[in-house]
Design a protein around this motif. Sequence first.
Motif, PDB file in Angstrom:
ATOM      1  N   THR A   1      86.906  68.077  74.315  1.00  0.00           N
ATOM      2  CA  THR A   1      87.491  66.848  73.794  1.00  0.00           C
ATOM      3  C   THR A   1      86.498  65.725  74.066  1.00  0.00           C
ATOM      4  OG1 THR A   1      89.720  67.625  74.290  1.00  0.00           O
ATOM      5  CG2 THR A   1      89.446  65.262  73.905  1.00  0.00           C
TER       6      THR A   1
ATOM      7  N   GLN B   1      90.612  61.144  69.288  1.00  0.00           N
ATOM      8  CA  GLN B   1      89.565  61.890  69.970  1.00  0.00           C
ATOM      9  C   GLN B   1      89.277  63.191  69.236  1.00  0.00           C
ATOM     10  OE1 GLN B   1      91.193  62.176  73.911  1.00  0.00           O
ATOM     11  NE2 GLN B   1      90.707  60.058  74.384  1.00  0.00           N
TER      12      GLN B   1
ATOM     13  N   LEU C   1      85.863  62.160  74.553  1.00  0.00           N
ATOM     14  CA  LEU C   1      86.735  61.067  74.958  1.00  0.00           C
ATOM     15  C   LEU C   1      86.218  59.691  74.561  1.00  0.00           C
ATOM     16  CD1 LEU C   1      87.333  62.433  78.565  1.00  0.00           C
ATOM     17  CD2 LEU C   1      88.890  62.639  76.622  1.00  0.00           C
TER      18      LEU C   1
ATOM     19  N   ARG D   1      89.541  53.910  71.832  1.00  0.00           N
ATOM     20  CA  ARG D   1      89.678  55.188  71.125  1.00  0.00           C
ATOM     21  C   ARG D   1      90.951  55.845  71.617  1.00  0.00           C
ATOM     22  NH1 ARG D   1      85.341  60.089  70.281  1.00  0.00           N
ATOM     23  NH2 ARG D   1      86.157  60.654  68.259  1.00  0.00           N
TER      24      ARG D   1
END
Length: 189
Positions: free
Chosen positions: A94, A82, A96, A77
């Motif tokens: 955020t 994100q 992750l 990712r």
Amino acid sequence: MIDPASLGRHLHDLRAGRGLALSALAEAAGVSVSMLSAIERGEKTPTIVVLSRIADGLGLPVSRLLADLETGRVIVRRAAEQDHIAEPGGWHRTVLTPVVPGVNFEWIRTTLPPGCDAGAFPAYAPGSHEFVAVESGELCLGVGDAEYILAAGDSVYFPADVGHSYANRTGKPCVYFVAALIMRSRSAG
């Protein structure tokens, strides 16, 4: 790895096959129409919590929603993929971690501005766990009726089947990470 475009097409086909309008599924799933639309277009990769809500809205287990979509064992990712979520009160999250079928795990980086109270969060299902590590600043963590003050470098574990809260009562920003193993969606209130 799950291709976002394949997931989006699959989700669209499941929704259309049930005769559900985008807005009807969004309401049943408790996600915004814009989020659901972006997922169906392959523009957003949902978190496992969002996938679980969508699956619930369709009356399916998450494993059925993701059936035949996994194409590899390593999922990357990128930073640009994100989810960045600006919350009321000025705090920011955020997400992750990538979505991994059958794994209810999230790793989240949160920034609380000075004097920010992120509020109380309801309990997850029994068997859920949270790990918190403070990168900078000072975090006031509430777990059930107890309160813990964590400084930079401190970490804590707690069973996430109790209500919990996060606050920054200082004049400096606080940055912390939460690693959560979630057994299913949060209970209401």
